[in-house]
Design an enzyme around this catalytic site. Sequence first.
Site, PDB file in Angstrom:
ATOM      1  N   LYS A  14       0.825  -1.208   0.000  1.00  0.00           N
ATOM      2  CA  LYS A  14       0.000   0.000   0.000  1.00  0.00           C
ATOM      3  C   LYS A  14       0.860   1.259   0.000  1.00  0.00           C
ATOM      4  CE  LYS A  14      -2.301  -0.997   3.805  1.00  0.00           C
ATOM      5  NZ  LYS A  14      -1.735  -2.288   4.236  1.00  0.00           N
ATOM      6  N   ARG A  89      -9.583   0.593   9.061  1.00  0.00           N
ATOM      7  CA  ARG A  89      -9.124  -0.744   9.417  1.00  0.00           C
ATOM      8  C   ARG A  89     -10.143  -1.516  10.239  1.00  0.00           C
ATOM      9  NH1 ARG A  89      -3.241   0.251   8.955  1.00  0.00           N
ATOM     10  NH2 ARG A  89      -2.121  -1.666   9.338  1.00  0.00           N
ATOM     11  N   ARG A 128      11.545  -6.154   4.924  1.00  0.00           N
ATOM     12  CA  ARG A 128      11.446  -4.724   5.217  1.00  0.00           C
ATOM     13  C   ARG A 128      12.052  -4.412   6.582  1.00  0.00           C
ATOM     14  NH1 ARG A 128       5.559  -2.029   4.903  1.00  0.00           N
ATOM     15  NH2 ARG A 128       5.343  -2.651   7.069  1.00  0.00           N
ATOM     16  N   ARG A 134      11.483  -0.327  11.647  1.00  0.00           N
ATOM     17  CA  ARG A 134      10.182  -0.404  12.324  1.00  0.00           C
ATOM     18  C   ARG A 134      10.167  -1.574  13.286  1.00  0.00           C
ATOM     19  NH1 ARG A 134       5.153   0.272   8.294  1.00  0.00           N
ATOM     20  NH2 ARG A 134       4.274  -1.006   9.960  1.00  0.00           N
ATOM     21  N   ARG A 146      -0.046  -8.973  13.571  1.00  0.00           N
ATOM     22  CA  ARG A 146      -0.616  -7.953  12.677  1.00  0.00           C
ATOM     23  C   ARG A 146      -1.510  -8.608  11.634  1.00  0.00           C
ATOM     24  NH1 ARG A 146       4.680  -5.386  10.811  1.00  0.00           N
ATOM     25  NH2 ARG A 146       3.398  -4.147   9.399  1.00  0.00           N
TER      26      ARG A 146
HETATM   27  P1  ADP Z   1       1.225  -1.964   7.801  1.00  0.00           P
HETATM   28  O1  ADP Z   1       0.227  -1.772   6.717  1.00  0.00           O
HETATM   29  O2  ADP Z   1       2.539  -2.446   7.314  1.00  0.00           O
HETATM   30  O3  ADP Z   1       0.724  -2.759   8.973  1.00  0.00           O
HETATM   31  P2  ADP Z   1       0.838   0.733   8.859  1.00  0.00           P
HETATM   32  O4  ADP Z   1       1.891   1.754   8.805  1.00  0.00           O
HETATM   33  O5  ADP Z   1      -0.390   0.942   8.061  1.00  0.00           O
HETATM   34  O6  ADP Z   1       1.598  -0.575   8.434  1.00  0.00           O
HETATM   35  O7  ADP Z   1       0.374   0.496  10.383  1.00  0.00           O
HETATM   36  C1  ADP Z   1       1.280   0.261  11.429  1.00  0.00           C
HETATM   37  C2  ADP Z   1       0.521   0.126  12.744  1.00  0.00           C
HETATM   38  O8  ADP Z   1      -0.128   1.371  13.052  1.00  0.00           O
HETATM   39  C3  ADP Z   1      -0.596  -0.911  12.796  1.00  0.00           C
HETATM   40  O9  ADP Z   1      -0.125  -2.207  13.099  1.00  0.00           O
HETATM   41  C4  ADP Z   1      -1.493  -0.330  13.908  1.00  0.00           C
HETATM   42  O10 ADP Z   1      -0.951  -0.593  15.181  1.00  0.00           O
HETATM   43  C5  ADP Z   1      -1.386   1.165  13.692  1.00  0.00           C
HETATM   44  N1  ADP Z   1      -2.450   1.683  12.800  1.00  0.00           N
HETATM   45  C6  ADP Z   1      -2.274   2.271  11.582  1.00  0.00           C
HETATM   46  N2  ADP Z   1      -3.437   2.623  11.042  1.00  0.00           N
HETATM   47  C7  ADP Z   1      -4.406   2.238  11.915  1.00  0.00           C
HETATM   48  C8  ADP Z   1      -5.835   2.292  11.917  1.00  0.00           C
HETATM   49  N3  ADP Z   1      -6.528   2.823  10.893  1.00  0.00           N
HETATM   50  N4  ADP Z   1      -6.506   1.795  12.994  1.00  0.00           N
HETATM   51  C9  ADP Z   1      -5.841   1.263  14.025  1.00  0.00           C
HETATM   52  N5  ADP Z   1      -4.505   1.165  14.087  1.00  0.00           N
HETATM   53  C10 ADP Z   1      -3.781   1.637  13.040  1.00  0.00           C
END
Ligand code: ADP
Length: 193
Positions: A14, A89, A128, A134, A146
């Site tokens: 994404k 999400r 990654r 991260r 996750r």
């Molecule tokens: P990835 O898609 O690789 O999991 P993101 O950068 O989108 O990475 O998200 C990293 C973390 O940030 C998630 O595992 C969660 O803890 C938090 N997070 C991000 N966006 C949301 C969301 N919309 N709702 C709840 N938690 C979120």
Amino acid sequence: MINIILFGPPGSGKGTQSEKLIEAYGLIHLSTGDILRREIAAGTALGLEAKTLMDKGNLVPDEVVVGMISAALDENPQAKGFLFDGFPRTEAQSIALDNLLAEKNTEIGVVLALDVSQEELEKRLLQRGLTSGRPDDINKAIISNRIVEYQTKTMVVSNYYSKFDKVVHVKGEGTVDTIFVSLRSEIDKRLSN
Ligand code: ADP
């Protein structure tokens, strides 16, 4: 104006595709993960609260991310459109987003769902982790958590938007450029309608 949700599990690409799409269509990129990581880097109270959850691979509360998105929409009244990445999400976040957009007389045009096999996801995230710095990318147990969060809370987002006939599946494996071409063709179809 077109508002797009780029949807898919962690590691589905994404972030990579978002960068290319915002450039091609002049959209504002709203990645809740990026916004949360900026809050952590700035050492805010919100960042501190989020970090404990994120480092374990758990979702942060809906109110927190919905508040961030609401503020970002208000900050960009002239936007040509928004690209939502990593948001919504949960079903509650989807409903909140639809309400926020309706207040601004707009809506989600399309949900582009990237399909990637579980095996490939785990491989990409571990890879990654070698360079991203991260904390949630380095450990297999956190990565699995996750993916479980995705399966139990996030997958329903696609069912929710399917009810409105807004979801299009795109193959998320192959080269970055072939995936980008597939995404573009779906967006262009909708723009010409
Ligand atoms: P990835 O898609 O690789 O999991 P993101 O950068 O989108 O990475 O998200 C990293 C973390 O940030 C998630 O595992 C969660 O803890 C938090 N997070 C991000 N966006 C949301 C969301 N919309 N709702 C709840 N938690 C979120």
